[in-house]
Design an enzyme around this catalytic site. Structure first.
Site, PDB file in Angstrom:
ATOM      1  CG  ASN A  39     -33.370   2.161  -1.802  1.00 54.56           C
ATOM      2  OD1 ASN A  39     -34.022   1.443  -2.545  1.00 54.56           O
ATOM      3  ND2 ASN A  39     -33.579   3.465  -1.728  1.00 54.56           N
ATOM      4  CD  GLU A  59     -34.732  10.298  -3.165  1.00 54.08           C
ATOM      5  OE1 GLU A  59     -35.425  10.807  -4.058  1.00 54.08           O
ATOM      6  OE2 GLU A  59     -33.963   9.346  -3.368  1.00 54.08           O
ATOM      7  N   GLY A  97     -25.419   5.126   1.252  1.00 54.10           N
ATOM      8  CA  GLY A  97     -24.705   6.167   1.999  1.00 54.10           C
ATOM      9  C   GLY A  97     -25.037   7.585   1.589  1.00 54.10           C
TER      10      GLY A  97
END
Length: 430
Positions: free
Chosen positions: A33, A153, A36
């Site tokens: 996390n 994601e 970048g």
């Protein structure tokens, strides 16, 4: 379309000396996390521009395109929605392309059917779940037929059935010769990516062939037996709940014991977040009994952030309970130091989506509540951070109810797992 990065830098967030993404590449990007990954995607989508260096698409400087050839779904789907009705949001991009109404309608209906959004197309975007909203965005960028597709994601909030639809969609994009970039903490063999790029502290530290994990969901079995004891700190008995005429739960039962970690899974839109909202008290019911204080981290962390400084946010609940400010911040610093000490002196607007989610989780743990509720904890968090969260939860002797589509994390961390099936809460036999 081929992509080339040359000496690209953005503040202290990203530093890419050289990178070539070939035409028709399908790339998976992973990393801790705040490493970048999303910034990289935002540069390609021209949401940001580099402080120095150049990005080229098919040999043309990305800043010279009148219309960006990149279609992208962002980490937080709520940040990308522009219309109040699902079908209107899917149509938005085509309207900007001045497509004729008949062609636009045909393309929209085709995408709605592919992503199984027929029942949602006339619903308000503000009244559907995060996973359902994520699928709406898949349809919204599908209709654009761009040359480069970025998914930040995409698997975080959708169930296994809809993941299979997404895998099928990726194969369709590949067959059309599209260039595909997928940021995900979930490595699935079904994505069939040809490259795996790893980011760390704004730099690419690995660029290799893709590694896979196995899917364990098909190994699960279920039972209707429940363990509701008199010493449960949370009891749900015979809960039936509906929105208007739409029944969400039909006579469900659940007991959570002291220090127990309970996992909840189920299809997108099955009512997982609704169940947490009922437990929290955001939705009223007399079928839930709580013998302790409850803290929570919502599915969309922006919805519960109240402060600019991370340390103020994590100490906020304790101060609201009457704690001395210095002692509250000392407690907050301890929790943040265990989870990610780099966040202690940060402002909430300068950290990544995953780090923002971690802040809300840290706030829940720091609150000294005996029961914490975590909605989609694995969305946007890397495996190392997830391990730190559950290590701390267990050390603090907390009870926890976590909602997740990631069956691997549920099997690893939970004492009990339940799945919402046909409006019932069914226990998973591990």
């Amino acid at each position: 379309m081929a992509i080339r990065f040359e000496n690209v830098k953005l503040k202290n967030i990203l530093d890419i000396e050289s990178l070539i993404i070939n035409d028709n590449d399908c790339i998976c990007i992973t990393g801790r996390n705040g490493s970048g990954k999303s910034t990289f995607c935002n540069l390609l989508a021209t949401i940001y521009y580099p402080d120095s260096g150049k990005i080229f698409i098919d040999g043309k400087d990305i800043t010279k395109f009148e219309t960006c050839p990149v279609a992208m779904t962002m980490q937080n789907p709520k940040m990308q929605v522009v219309k109040s009705i699902v079908s209107q949001d899917i149509a938005f991009g085509l309207e900007n392309k001045n497509m004729c109404y008949k062609d636009m309608e045909n393309q929209i209906n085709k995408s709605i059917n592919f992503f199984n959004l027929q029942e949602l197309k006339n619903k308000e975007t503000s009244k559907i779940s995060g996973g359902q909203l994520q699928r709406v965005l898949f349809a919204a960028i599908d209709v654009l037929d761009n040359d480069i597709y970025i998914f930040d994601e995409p698997l975080a909030m959708i169930d296994e059935d809809n993941r299979n639809i997404f895998y099928k969609y990726i194969n369709i994009l590949k067959s059309k010769g599209k260039t595909i970039i997928i940021v995900s903490h979930i490595l699935s063999k079904e994505l069939k990516c040809n490259r795996h790029i790893v980011f760390d502290k704004g730099k690419i530290i690995s660029d290799n062939i893709y590694n896979y994990i196995n899917n364990k969901e098909n190994l699960l079995s279920f039972t209707n037996q429940y363990n509701i004891s008199k010493d449960s700190i949370l009891t749900i008995e015979n809960l039936t709940f509906s929105y208007s005429y739409n029944t969400i739960f039909n006579n469900i039962n659940l007991g959570v014991k002291d220090k127990e970690i309970v996992g909840i899974c189920g299809e997108t839109g099955s009512g997982k977040s609704t169940l947490l909202n009922l437990i929290i008290g955001l939705i009223k019911t007399d079928k839930i009994k709580k013998n302790c204080e409850v803290s929570f981290a919502l599915q969309h962390p922006q919805d519960q952030i109240c402060n600019v400084k991370v340390i103020d946010e994590v100490s906020y609940n304790l101060i609201a309970k009457g704690w001395d400010q210095d002692k509250a911040k000392e407690r907050a610093k301890y929790v943040l130091d265990r989870l990610n000490p780099l966040l202690i002196d940060k402002d909430v607007y300068e950290i990544s989506q995953g780090q923002l989610r971690l802040v809300t989780i840290a706030s829940s743990i720091a609150s000294n509540s005996r029961l914490i509720l975590l909605d989609e904890i694995t969305a946007h968090l890397d495996d190392i951070t997830i391990d730190k969260v559950f290590t701390l939860i267990k050390e603090e002797n907390l009870s926890c109810i976590m909602v997740s589509h990631d069956i691997h994390i549920l099997l690893k961390e939970c004492d009990s797992i339940y799945k919402i099936i046909n409006k019932k809460l069914v226990k998973v036999v591990k």
